[in-house]
Design an enzyme around this catalytic site. Sequence first.
Site: not given
Length: 474
Positions: A153, A351
Amino acid sequence: MANLISSIKFTSFIYVFLLFLCPLCSLKKGYAVEANEHIKKYVHTLEVNSLLASDSCNQSSKVIDKASSLQVQHKYGPCMQVLNDRSHVQFLLQDQLRVDSIQAKLSKNSGHGIFEEMVTKLPARSGIAIGTGNYVVTVGLGTPKKDFTLEFDTGSDITWTQCQPCLGSCYPQKEQKFDPTKSTSYNNVSCSSASCNLLPTSQRGCSASSSTCLYQVIYGDQSYSQGFFATETLTISSSDVFTNFLFGCGQSNNGLFGQAAGLVGLSPSSVSLPSQTAEKYQKQFSYCLPSTPSLTGYLNFGGKVSQTAGFTPISPASSSFYGIDIVGMSVGGSQLPIDPSIFTTSGAIIDSGTVITRLPPTAYKALKEAFDEKMSNYPKTNGDELLDTCYDFSNYTTVSFPMVSVSFKGGVEVDIDASGILYPVNGVKTMCLAFAANKDDSEIGIFGNHQQKTYEVVYDGAKGMVGFAAGGCS
């Protein structure tokens, strides 16, 4: 005789007229062909079933640098061999929870502490996976090394895994949980150490009984990981081994991760993996997310970067996110009439954990209208609260839809792969434009992972750049 002469003159006139007319007809035909070719150039035409994932795993052999590359899998794809009983509606709900938490953290219209306030007000949602991403890699921890499947992430700081004896609680995972008592290289970090102070104040604590540094990570849906902040040996490959790697040894963990054992934090923060391995990798990593969950991609640290990559500067966002500047969009090869100030007012981040790209409402409206105009041949259908521009392809074998491109500062234009333009909410019956609007134009935009698919996305933290190279997984 007069009639014969008149006939000859008329025939000559017709002949001369045609001599002049035919080139014009040919020219008009050429324009038509050229126009059609122009249209075809900016249209995707493919089998509708190719937009859906298959039940079999097809592993790609492509890596950029085998010494520092990890295979990427979708956490609910067939390569993970995990039963997926989650609907796309649940995925989209999870995605919105993540976006809510990110935007609360980065809100330009709020004072300090709004995220903490929001977290206390959000109800815990049992059974909803926390918003940390869709893709996993396998790394080694401990001495001797044990392999663990972790989500990665770019919007998370700390790398953590569930640890025995799970003093609080642990969720089910694919491998056995990490047992620090069986590793000769494990050490807890003390509260007084400089390493403990690397954690943000809101994420660290101290054990009263042992003066051991504690970490706490809370996500947007109140899922969390808490435990000991420690050092351990991290193994990327046989040649890439890092001692004294700071990570979280989770003793109390709540949330569903598709049986992943924890998370790899790739944010710009000082405790992330890129920062801790900067001496070797120079804060550079790249990944390629496959076109469907049934395929694999890669996560590469350091190594070679595609020569075709176009780079855009990282703009200031926060220590936990990579900011980028969107400057425009196009549909079917035509630039959308969006005032550039719409994008500069909101700002944006890239992201890996957010699925659907979020846009300022003004920009989304222009995108939606232009896309929908070119899809008039297909029946419309209802979507859900997030995706509202949807089509029913159940009576079609092949479909055609316009290309969508996003332009970034520095002259970088990313032509979204065909797999990243539509999202199957309900198979071929409900295929939706995979973009969504924020609540207002001031909320930060997010370039999500669905639109990043098949690109090699390069993060160069040392140079402050993010790059895109088409065909990264093929």
